[in-house]
Design a protein around this motif. Structure first.
Motif, PDB file in Angstrom:
ATOM      1  N   VAL A 210       0.878  -1.171   0.000  1.00  8.73           N
ATOM      2  CA  VAL A 210       0.000   0.000   0.000  1.00  8.73           C
ATOM      3  C   VAL A 210       0.916   1.222   0.000  1.00  8.73           C
ATOM      4  O   VAL A 210       1.669   1.453   0.946  1.00  8.73           O
ATOM      5  CB  VAL A 210      -0.934  -0.011   1.219  1.00  8.73           C
ATOM      6  CG1 VAL A 210      -1.786   1.257   1.243  1.00  8.73           C
ATOM      7  CG2 VAL A 210      -1.810  -1.252   1.198  1.00  8.73           C
ATOM      8  N   LEU A 211       0.844   1.987  -1.086  1.00  5.71           N
ATOM      9  CA  LEU A 211       1.785   3.079  -1.323  1.00  5.71           C
ATOM     10  C   LEU A 211       1.049   4.413  -1.245  1.00  5.71           C
ATOM     11  O   LEU A 211       0.341   4.797  -2.179  1.00  5.71           O
ATOM     12  CB  LEU A 211       2.420   2.889  -2.707  1.00  5.71           C
ATOM     13  CG  LEU A 211       3.615   3.757  -3.102  1.00  5.71           C
ATOM     14  CD1 LEU A 211       4.760   3.601  -2.118  1.00  5.71           C
ATOM     15  CD2 LEU A 211       4.079   3.392  -4.512  1.00  5.71           C
ATOM     16  N   PRO A 212       1.156   5.142  -0.126  1.00  6.39           N
ATOM     17  CA  PRO A 212       0.431   6.409  -0.003  1.00  6.39           C
ATOM     18  C   PRO A 212       1.034   7.497  -0.886  1.00  6.39           C
ATOM     19  O   PRO A 212       2.241   7.744  -0.836  1.00  6.39           O
ATOM     20  CB  PRO A 212       0.561   6.759   1.483  1.00  6.39           C
ATOM     21  CG  PRO A 212       1.744   5.992   1.967  1.00  6.39           C
ATOM     22  CD  PRO A 212       1.905   4.791   1.095  1.00  6.39           C
ATOM     23  N   TYR A 213       0.191   8.121  -1.682  1.00  3.79           N
ATOM     24  CA  TYR A 213       0.619   9.212  -2.556  1.00  3.79           C
ATOM     25  C   TYR A 213       0.403  10.523  -1.801  1.00  3.79           C
ATOM     26  O   TYR A 213      -0.487  11.315  -2.106  1.00  3.79           O
ATOM     27  CB  TYR A 213      -0.170   9.169  -3.861  1.00  3.79           C
ATOM     28  CG  TYR A 213       0.355  10.078  -4.954  1.00  3.79           C
ATOM     29  CD1 TYR A 213       1.713  10.146  -5.267  1.00  3.79           C
ATOM     30  CD2 TYR A 213      -0.520  10.858  -5.711  1.00  3.79           C
ATOM     31  CE1 TYR A 213       2.182  10.962  -6.271  1.00  3.79           C
ATOM     32  CE2 TYR A 213      -0.063  11.671  -6.729  1.00  3.79           C
ATOM     33  CZ  TYR A 213       1.286  11.728  -7.004  1.00  3.79           C
ATOM     34  OH  TYR A 213       1.749  12.547  -8.019  1.00  3.79           O
ATOM     35  N   ASP A 226      -4.123   2.589   8.757  1.00  2.00           N
ATOM     36  CA  ASP A 226      -5.085   1.915   9.630  1.00  2.00           C
ATOM     37  C   ASP A 226      -6.017   1.012   8.823  1.00  2.00           C
ATOM     38  O   ASP A 226      -6.295  -0.133   9.217  1.00  2.00           O
ATOM     39  CB  ASP A 226      -5.907   2.939  10.405  1.00  2.00           C
ATOM     40  CG  ASP A 226      -5.107   3.672  11.471  1.00  2.00           C
ATOM     41  OD1 ASP A 226      -4.021   3.169  11.835  1.00  2.00           O
ATOM     42  OD2 ASP A 226      -5.560   4.738  11.928  1.00  2.00           O
ATOM     43  N   GLU A 227      -6.512   1.512   7.684  1.00  2.00           N
ATOM     44  CA  GLU A 227      -7.431   0.716   6.873  1.00  2.00           C
ATOM     45  C   GLU A 227      -6.711  -0.469   6.226  1.00  2.00           C
ATOM     46  O   GLU A 227      -7.293  -1.551   6.081  1.00  2.00           O
ATOM     47  CB  GLU A 227      -8.101   1.597   5.822  1.00  2.00           C
ATOM     48  CG  GLU A 227      -9.029   2.634   6.430  1.00  2.00           C
ATOM     49  CD  GLU A 227      -9.867   3.380   5.392  1.00  2.00           C
ATOM     50  OE1 GLU A 227      -9.809   3.010   4.197  1.00  2.00           O
ATOM     51  OE2 GLU A 227     -10.582   4.321   5.790  1.00  2.00           O
ATOM     52  N   ALA A 228      -5.442  -0.271   5.858  1.00  2.00           N
ATOM     53  CA  ALA A 228      -4.672  -1.383   5.294  1.00  2.00           C
ATOM     54  C   ALA A 228      -4.450  -2.469   6.342  1.00  2.00           C
ATOM     55  O   ALA A 228      -4.586  -3.672   6.062  1.00  2.00           O
ATOM     56  CB  ALA A 228      -3.339  -0.875   4.757  1.00  2.00           C
ATOM     57  N   ARG A 229      -4.120  -2.053   7.567  1.00  6.06           N
ATOM     58  CA  ARG A 229      -3.906  -3.030   8.635  1.00  6.06           C
ATOM     59  C   ARG A 229      -5.201  -3.774   8.978  1.00  6.06           C
ATOM     60  O   ARG A 229      -5.184  -4.987   9.244  1.00  6.06           O
ATOM     61  CB  ARG A 229      -3.349  -2.333   9.880  1.00  6.06           C
ATOM     62  CG  ARG A 229      -1.864  -2.011   9.788  1.00  6.06           C
ATOM     63  CD  ARG A 229      -1.304  -1.593  11.134  1.00  6.06           C
ATOM     64  NE  ARG A 229      -1.799  -0.287  11.530  1.00  6.06           N
ATOM     65  CZ  ARG A 229      -1.148   0.859  11.308  1.00  6.06           C
ATOM     66  NH1 ARG A 229       0.019   0.841  10.682  1.00  6.06           N
ATOM     67  NH2 ARG A 229      -1.658   2.010  11.709  1.00  6.06           N
ATOM     68  N   ALA A 230      -6.323  -3.057   8.971  1.00  9.32           N
ATOM     69  CA  ALA A 230      -7.599  -3.703   9.272  1.00  9.32           C
ATOM     70  C   ALA A 230      -7.945  -4.748   8.215  1.00  9.32           C
ATOM     71  O   ALA A 230      -8.415  -5.842   8.541  1.00  9.32           O
ATOM     72  CB  ALA A 230      -8.702  -2.649   9.368  1.00  9.32           C
TER      73      ALA A 230
END
Length: 317
Positions: A210-213, A226-230
């Motif tokens: 998951v690569l935040p831009y 947080d949403e990626a971990r969930a």
């Protein structure tokens, strides 16, 4: 004897602002980095949410005798902040400070430098604690902020495709062998982070970055993680890793200096072909020719007691 060239007008770095203290610190460190490497004066401020407010920074430059500045919006895509809010805020400053003028740079992305920085963040996430990249092709979910401006959302899709080209598009024998790169958004647009991850899972991905831009830390990048971990907790068979934001670094400073020099040279190649304020796009006809004014900012003395936003949306960065 050669006379040194006169330094140019100050570089004014304009950010949106964030409620996250780490994000404010990232911005401050980045402005200091620019000051160390540039001969012209460098100042930076926000249009809302966090200090220093833009109006105080401009007043300081004006008080130091500067009458021309080059303003570079520290934004990745040309959405409402870059198209309307920052120019509108600067227009206020021109009224407040007679004789002041400014040239306006374009947003930072998309740009090859950003793609390289994203690749570095991806590789760091894949390396993990061992410092060696895991085996097998990975899929990438590039997560942008999201906007009500379709042009801005389309640009995130464009960045995702540009990132994939040369890094795996066409087969695992190309580039880094990325399986695919899909775009997603953390607010105001779809697909969401869980929807994007579910799409990658359905395509057969088992290792996902998951690569935040995003440029700096903040409320929204934290929400991405947080949403990626969930999602990962509900899918233990998947290897899902969240990369860091682009952050304060020399590569980003290189790009801001490039935008500063473009602004001074008048070489501003803004893309207006899909701008809702210039072109009639289905569903956005009412925005054509709409005046570009800043929304209300509580840090701006012109706003009095107003803490609402003219665009009718709530900001959390």
């Amino acid at each position: 004897m050669t006379v040194p060239a006169e330094p140019g007008p100050p570089l004014l770095v304009v950010g949106h602002g964030t409620q996250d203290k780490d994000g404010v610190a990232d911005f401050g460190r980045f402005v200091q980095r620019l000051r160390r490497r540039m001969r012209p004066a460098v100042a930076g401020g926000f249009i809302e949410l966090s200090p220093p407010p833009l109006t105080e920074v401009v007043a300081g430059l004006y008080g130091d005798g500067h009458r021309r500045v080059a303003a570079v919006p520290l934004v990745l895509v040309a959405a409402g902040h870059g198209k309307g809010d920052i120019p509108g805020a600067m227009a206020r400053e021109l009224v407040r400070h007679p004789g002041l003028s400014y040239t306006y740079g374009r947003p930072l992305g998309p740009h090859p430098t950003l793609l390289t920085l994203l690749e570095e963040r991806m590789e760091a996430a894949l390396s993990g604690a061992s410092g060696t990249a895991a085996d097998g092709p990975a899929a990438v979910l590039l997560v942008g902020r999201g906007s009500t401006d379709p042009d801005a959302n389309a640009e995130v899709h464009k960045v995702a495709r540009l990132f994939w080209e040369g890094r795996g598009a066409g087969g695992p024998d190309q580039g880094h062998g990325l399986m695919c790169v899909e775009p997603a958004f953390i607010s105001l647009a779809r697909p969401s982070v869980p929807e994007g991850l579910e799409r990658l899972r359905s395509l057969g991905a088992r290792r996902i970055v998951v690569l935040p831009y995003f440029l700096f830390r903040g409320v929204l990048p934290d929400r991405v993680a947080d949403e990626a971990r969930a999602y990962a907790a509900g899918h233990p068979a998947l290897d899902i890793r969240c990369a860091e934001v682009i952050g304060d670094c020399e590569g980003l400073a290189d790009l801001v200096v490039e935008r500063y020099e473009e602004a001074l040279a008048g070489d501003i190649r803004m893309n207006c072909d899909t701008c809702v304020y210039r072109i009639t796009l289905p569903g956005f006809e009412d925005r054509v020719g709409a005046p570009q004014t800043p929304h209300h900012h509580p840090d701006d003395p012109a706003d009095g007691h107003g803490h609402g936003h003219g665009h009718g949306h709530v900001h959390a960065h």
